[in-house]
Design a protein around this motif. Structure first.
Motif, PDB file in Angstrom:
ATOM      1  N   VAL A 147      -2.248  -3.811   0.508  1.00  0.00           N
ATOM      2  CA  VAL A 147      -1.197  -2.800   0.462  1.00  0.00           C
ATOM      3  C   VAL A 147      -0.600  -2.666   1.851  1.00  0.00           C
ATOM      4  O   VAL A 147      -1.319  -2.505   2.841  1.00  0.00           O
ATOM      5  N   ARG A 148       0.716  -2.780   1.916  1.00  0.00           N
ATOM      6  CA  ARG A 148       1.447  -2.597   3.172  1.00  0.00           C
ATOM      7  C   ARG A 148       2.378  -1.399   2.993  1.00  0.00           C
ATOM      8  O   ARG A 148       3.438  -1.518   2.371  1.00  0.00           O
ATOM      9  N   GLY A 149       1.969  -0.257   3.482  1.00  0.00           N
ATOM     10  CA  GLY A 149       2.766   0.946   3.301  1.00  0.00           C
ATOM     11  C   GLY A 149       2.906   1.244   1.816  1.00  0.00           C
ATOM     12  O   GLY A 149       1.906   1.344   1.090  1.00  0.00           O
ATOM     13  N   PRO A 150       4.139   1.350   1.303  1.00  0.00           N
ATOM     14  CA  PRO A 150       4.342   1.657  -0.118  1.00  0.00           C
ATOM     15  C   PRO A 150       4.371   0.423  -1.016  1.00  0.00           C
ATOM     16  O   PRO A 150       4.655   0.534  -2.207  1.00  0.00           O
ATOM     17  N   VAL A 151       4.080  -0.759  -0.445  1.00  0.00           N
ATOM     18  CA  VAL A 151       4.225  -2.017  -1.191  1.00  0.00           C
ATOM     19  C   VAL A 151       2.870  -2.704  -1.360  1.00  0.00           C
ATOM     20  O   VAL A 151       2.150  -2.927  -0.381  1.00  0.00           O
ATOM     21  N   ALA A 152       2.517  -3.030  -2.597  1.00  0.00           N
ATOM     22  CA  ALA A 152       1.338  -3.845  -2.872  1.00  0.00           C
ATOM     23  C   ALA A 152       1.747  -5.311  -2.878  1.00  0.00           C
ATOM     24  O   ALA A 152       2.800  -5.671  -3.427  1.00  0.00           O
ATOM     25  N   VAL A 153       0.929  -6.149  -2.276  1.00  0.00           N
ATOM     26  CA  VAL A 153       1.195  -7.581  -2.207  1.00  0.00           C
ATOM     27  C   VAL A 153       0.118  -8.316  -3.005  1.00  0.00           C
ATOM     28  O   VAL A 153      -1.067  -8.260  -2.672  1.00  0.00           O
TER      29      VAL A 153
ATOM     30  N   ALA B 294      -2.429  -1.998  -8.652  1.00  0.00           N
ATOM     31  CA  ALA B 294      -1.193  -1.511  -8.032  1.00  0.00           C
ATOM     32  C   ALA B 294      -0.559  -0.398  -8.858  1.00  0.00           C
ATOM     33  O   ALA B 294      -0.049   0.587  -8.309  1.00  0.00           O
ATOM     34  N   VAL B 295      -0.589  -0.540 -10.169  1.00  0.00           N
ATOM     35  CA  VAL B 295      -0.020   0.489 -11.039  1.00  0.00           C
ATOM     36  C   VAL B 295      -0.824   1.791 -10.923  1.00  0.00           C
ATOM     37  O   VAL B 295      -0.260   2.885 -10.912  1.00  0.00           O
ATOM     38  N   ASP B 296      -2.142   1.671 -10.813  1.00  0.00           N
ATOM     39  CA  ASP B 296      -3.009   2.850 -10.766  1.00  0.00           C
ATOM     40  C   ASP B 296      -2.961   3.578  -9.426  1.00  0.00           C
ATOM     41  O   ASP B 296      -3.423   4.719  -9.332  1.00  0.00           O
ATOM     42  N   ASP B 297      -2.440   2.929  -8.393  1.00  0.00           N
ATOM     43  CA  ASP B 297      -2.372   3.543  -7.068  1.00  0.00           C
ATOM     44  C   ASP B 297      -1.062   4.326  -6.940  1.00  0.00           C
ATOM     45  O   ASP B 297       0.013   3.735  -6.869  1.00  0.00           O
TER      46      ASP B 297
ATOM     47  N   LYS C 126       4.644   1.975  -4.517  1.00  0.00           N
ATOM     48  CA  LYS C 126       5.940   2.198  -5.149  1.00  0.00           C
ATOM     49  C   LYS C 126       6.582   0.912  -5.649  1.00  0.00           C
ATOM     50  O   LYS C 126       7.446   0.938  -6.523  1.00  0.00           O
ATOM     51  N   ALA C 127       6.196  -0.225  -5.073  1.00  0.00           N
ATOM     52  CA  ALA C 127       6.754  -1.515  -5.472  1.00  0.00           C
ATOM     53  C   ALA C 127       5.700  -2.590  -5.247  1.00  0.00           C
ATOM     54  O   ALA C 127       4.740  -2.394  -4.486  1.00  0.00           O
TER      55      ALA C 127
ATOM     56  N   PRO D 288       5.254  -0.734 -14.978  1.00  0.00           N
ATOM     57  CA  PRO D 288       6.231   0.337 -14.752  1.00  0.00           C
ATOM     58  C   PRO D 288       6.670   0.519 -13.305  1.00  0.00           C
ATOM     59  O   PRO D 288       7.323   1.506 -12.985  1.00  0.00           O
ATOM     60  N   LYS D 289       6.333  -0.412 -12.456  1.00  0.00           N
ATOM     61  CA  LYS D 289       6.790  -0.391 -11.072  1.00  0.00           C
ATOM     62  C   LYS D 289       7.584  -1.664 -10.803  1.00  0.00           C
ATOM     63  O   LYS D 289       7.283  -2.713 -11.390  1.00  0.00           O
ATOM     64  N   PRO D 290       8.580  -1.611  -9.936  1.00  0.00           N
ATOM     65  CA  PRO D 290       9.369  -2.808  -9.636  1.00  0.00           C
ATOM     66  C   PRO D 290       8.506  -3.927  -9.053  1.00  0.00           C
ATOM     67  O   PRO D 290       7.665  -3.673  -8.175  1.00  0.00           O
ATOM     68  N   VAL D 291       8.713  -5.137  -9.545  1.00  0.00           N
ATOM     69  CA  VAL D 291       7.962  -6.307  -9.073  1.00  0.00           C
ATOM     70  C   VAL D 291       8.957  -7.362  -8.597  1.00  0.00           C
ATOM     71  O   VAL D 291       9.856  -7.753  -9.340  1.00  0.00           O
TER      72      VAL D 291
END
Length: 292
Positions: A17-23, A50-53, A57-58, A123-126
């Motif tokens: 996770v980098r800030g609000p972004v999961a990689v 990522a969805v559960d966190d 956000k993206a 449900p999050k932008p990918v």
């Protein structure tokens, strides 16, 4: 570990996770990130995390190494087509104690078509961050994302017609590009470079390889500033519109043709892939692309 073996505890997908972004990163670079079932379920676990966190956000889907993904695993030492995994995408029986179409249909309904449909509904932008090869099964991974940022050296190809099979299982071709382009893409098996893919609407942005990560994360961070529920509902709205344009039912109809082709190959050739493996497919694809 030698170059011809794959450790059972190797992380075939990494997560950070980098800030609000999961990689979420495909991590079989020694095999150009070929997708086996182990990778499929590791991807699913990472996406679920990522969805559960609530702080994510993206999501960015990446590939470690020179290439994003060279397709389904049809020939590495880590090929696990005969292994059973806990099914997540469809309610169907296990494929490992079945034979013929019964086995192939069960496995591919779950591991390929079902999983990509499942990920399309995250449900999050990918965002797919694509460099180098994005071939066959790699297309399915990228196409299940909301959009694609590609490096200028990226190329896209679905050469499975060479096996007598009408495209990969997640048959999004006529929707991610226009139908005439989809026919050329499939009929020839040619590689479409990043610029042409962008011109056809399949790729959102093309950037120099050295700027790929920076550009992708800049977009992801901009998206992350939007209200989370608003993004989720907007994604659902666009996906529903695509399905009203026939995407889901179209895929179902082609999936049947896909398995008719597998069955035809198994009846006339040595196996359901018309006797082609990863090495022979790669050789044929390189020859068609004019490479040595």
């Amino acid at each position: 570990m030698s170059g011809t073996e794959e450790s059972t505890d190797e992380q075939v997908v990494t997560y950070e996770v980098r800030g609000p972004v999961a990689v979420v990163t495909l991590n079989r670079p020694q095999y150009r990130n070929a997708q086996n079932s182990k990778m499929t379920y590791a991807l699913d676990a990472a996406f679920t995390k990522a969805v559960d966190d609530p702080d994510v956000k993206a999501i960015v889907l990446a590939g470690n190494g020179k290439h994003f993904c060279a397709g389904h695993d049809i020939g590495t030492p880590g090929r696990d087509v005969d292994q059973s995994f806990e099914r997540k995408a469809v309610i169907w029986w296990d494929h490992t104690d079945r034979a013929g179409v019964d086995s192939r249909f069960a496995r591919e309904s779950e591991v390929y078509l079902g999983m990509c449909r499942r990920w399309r509904e995250i449900p999050k932008p990918v965002i797919a961050m694509v460099q180098g090869a994005c071939i066959a099964g790699g297309l399915m991974l990228a196409w299940s994302c909301d959009f694609i940022v590609a490096s200028d050296d990226a190329f896209f190809s679905d050469p499975v017609v060479r096996m007598g099979i009408p495209g990969v299982e997640y048959f999004a071709h006529p929707w991610v590009m226009n139908p005439r382009a989809a026919k050329e893409f499939l009929y020839t098996g040619d590689r479409f470079g990043a610029d042409r893919a962008q011109a056809l609407g399949m790729v959102n942005h093309v950037v120099p390889r050295a700027e790929l990560e920076e550009a992708t994360f800049a977009i992801a961070e901009r998206i992350a500033q939007m209200p989370q529920l608003g993004l989720a509902l907007t994604k659902k709205a666009v996906n529903q519109a695509e399905d009203l344009m026939g995407m889901r039912s179209g895929m179902d109809s082609v999936f049947g043709l896909h398995h008719a082709a597998h069955a035809h190959n198994a009846e006339l050739d040595t196996d359901s892939l018309a006797g082609l493996d990863a090495r022979s497919m790669a050789k044929a694809n390189k020859k068609a692309a004019g490479e040595s």
